[in-house]
Design a protein around this motif. Sequence first.
Motif, PDB file in Angstrom:
ATOM      1  N   GLU A  96       0.832  -1.207   0.000  1.00 58.50           N
ATOM      2  CA  GLU A  96       0.000   0.000   0.000  1.00 58.50           C
ATOM      3  C   GLU A  96       0.860   1.247   0.000  1.00 58.50           C
ATOM      4  OE1 GLU A  96      -4.026   1.678   2.168  1.00 58.50           O
ATOM      5  OE2 GLU A  96      -2.885   0.053   3.101  1.00 58.50           O
ATOM      6  N   LYS A  99       2.120   1.825  -3.359  1.00 55.71           N
ATOM      7  CA  LYS A  99       1.057   1.916  -4.370  1.00 55.71           C
ATOM      8  C   LYS A  99       1.117   0.769  -5.386  1.00 55.71           C
ATOM      9  CE  LYS A  99       0.207   6.912  -4.078  1.00 55.71           C
ATOM     10  NZ  LYS A  99       0.776   7.013  -2.695  1.00 55.71           N
ATOM     11  N   TRP A 101      -0.852  -1.648  -6.266  1.00 53.10           N
ATOM     12  CA  TRP A 101      -2.244  -2.018  -6.032  1.00 53.10           C
ATOM     13  C   TRP A 101      -2.571  -3.452  -6.442  1.00 53.10           C
ATOM     14  CZ3 TRP A 101      -3.147   1.378  -2.737  1.00 53.10           C
ATOM     15  CH2 TRP A 101      -2.829   2.713  -2.914  1.00 53.10           C
ATOM     16  N   SER A 102      -2.052  -3.880  -7.549  1.00 52.61           N
ATOM     17  CA  SER A 102      -2.357  -5.244  -7.997  1.00 52.61           C
ATOM     18  C   SER A 102      -1.801  -6.274  -7.016  1.00 52.61           C
ATOM     19  CB  SER A 102      -1.777  -5.480  -9.388  1.00 52.61           C
ATOM     20  OG  SER A 102      -2.102  -6.773  -9.852  1.00 52.61           O
ATOM     21  N   SER A 128     -10.649  -5.451  -1.446  1.00 52.95           N
ATOM     22  CA  SER A 128      -9.997  -5.878  -2.687  1.00 52.95           C
ATOM     23  C   SER A 128     -10.785  -5.404  -3.904  1.00 52.95           C
ATOM     24  CB  SER A 128      -9.875  -7.402  -2.728  1.00 52.95           C
ATOM     25  OG  SER A 128      -9.018  -7.875  -1.718  1.00 52.95           O
ATOM     26  N   LEU A 131     -10.336  -1.668  -4.536  1.00 50.60           N
ATOM     27  CA  LEU A 131      -9.021  -1.397  -5.133  1.00 50.60           C
ATOM     28  C   LEU A 131      -9.015  -1.763  -6.615  1.00 50.60           C
ATOM     29  CD1 LEU A 131      -6.704  -2.698  -2.278  1.00 50.60           C
ATOM     30  CD2 LEU A 131      -6.871  -0.331  -3.094  1.00 50.60           C
ATOM     31  N   SER A 132      -9.652  -2.874  -6.939  1.00 49.19           N
ATOM     32  CA  SER A 132      -9.715  -3.287  -8.345  1.00 49.19           C
ATOM     33  C   SER A 132     -10.505  -2.275  -9.161  1.00 49.19           C
ATOM     34  CB  SER A 132     -10.364  -4.669  -8.458  1.00 49.19           C
ATOM     35  OG  SER A 132      -9.610  -5.645  -7.762  1.00 49.19           O
ATOM     36  N   PRO A 135      -8.139   2.232  -8.093  1.00 48.26           N
ATOM     37  CA  PRO A 135      -6.790   2.446  -8.637  1.00 48.26           C
ATOM     38  C   PRO A 135      -6.452   1.567  -9.843  1.00 48.26           C
ATOM     39  CG  PRO A 135      -6.726   2.307  -6.240  1.00 48.26           C
ATOM     40  CD  PRO A 135      -8.103   1.926  -6.651  1.00 48.26           C
ATOM     41  N   LEU A 136      -6.980   0.339  -9.881  1.00 49.23           N
ATOM     42  CA  LEU A 136      -6.634  -0.564 -10.978  1.00 49.23           C
ATOM     43  C   LEU A 136      -7.571  -0.422 -12.178  1.00 49.23           C
ATOM     44  CD1 LEU A 136      -5.791  -3.795  -8.964  1.00 49.23           C
ATOM     45  CD2 LEU A 136      -4.200  -2.270 -10.128  1.00 49.23           C
TER      46      LEU A 136
END
Length: 425
Positions: A96, A99, A101-102, A128, A131-132, A135-136
């Motif tokens: 984290e 960064k 993220w994946s 999760s 985040l997907s 940021p992803l």
Amino acid sequence: RFANARSDWADMDRVLSSRLEVSESRAERLQLSLSRSRNLIKHLDGAVLALELTTEADEMAQDKSEIRDVIGAFELLLTVETTEAQAAARLAPRYEDGKRWSDLVDVLEILRRHASTNKDRESLALRSAKLSEGPLSDGSRGVNILLNAFERDPHSPMLRHEITRMAERTNHWARVSEAVGPILNQGLQPNVTVELGLWLARIRREHLDSPAGAASALERVLAVDAVQSEALNGLDEIYRSEGQDDKLRTLLEARLAVVSDAERPHILEELADVSYRSEGPAASLNVWRQLIWERPDHEEARERIVGMLGAIETMRSAAGILEPIYRREADWPMLAHILECKLEAAETPQEAAAVRAQLAELYERRLDDSTRAFSHFAEFFVSLPERLDVGERLEGLARAADSWDDYASVLERAIANVTDERLRV
């Protein structure tokens, strides 16, 4: 170096351990701990001790290079089942901070698989997935994460809410339907089955244009709750729109067992119409019969049954239903019509004669129609000439109407049917 050259990993571990004991430099201790940890993981099946050493190094790490080395060691520990959860927990904050993220999502998924409570699993899955999605920018991955979590914890309304929200954004409804369908058939608690079935039915109908799929989900709901109104109404609408009269008939029959008395007439009306389309007039008449028995004053039922007097297939049964009603109500003209239909549908001479006797009485005593009374008494007497009392009634009608020629004609026909000579005389 000598132990490494000989691939004597146990000796190397002893050397590294000895060096750690005497080292006073933080940076040196960190690197020795990581070196020993890597040796234990790769060559000595010592992942548990390696985890302790890497954790100590993690607490000592200060600069980016040291943190990178610590992360590498923890990532090796992810490959060992006994230490992957602890390693994932240490890696999560490092990923984290960087960064990554994946990678963070990957370790959160490891933590979710090892979590012991539904609440912890739900929390990790939601994190999760966000985040997907965020940021992803990978909503598809987020939906899959939530569905994997939902397969294990189908009781979670929060997971269901988030799956719906993310499917709205990604249009991954087909994936949701594919995953939730098998869950629905796992023998869950009835209330959970109802909630999931209704949810899945809405998805399949509103987003996938699959009435058949929606019907399947709603049928599963009724399997555990036969009076669930949303499922009943939904199936009713689907079966009607798809022209599935056989299934609609079965559904309406099931509803009869659970609806209130006030709702029964409406259900029976629908069932009669559906039965007519799927099985024919006779089946429909049976339903109207049930309704008129339950509600003798039901006008539509009476009108429909009267209408069925005009078909040979249903004339006899319809007359049998209506006769006691009109007799009770003293509606003599209508009763005469009913009896005329019964006469037309009579299957034996004896049955026809009995109906004629009723008609003759009715026309003579209630309708003041001596002509028709005479006609029916005449046919009755011709078929049963031994009924001399009927002959006397005929004589009285002939006298009143001065129709002796007609009476003589009837006597001639009756005598022709007599086999007993004494009766003939």
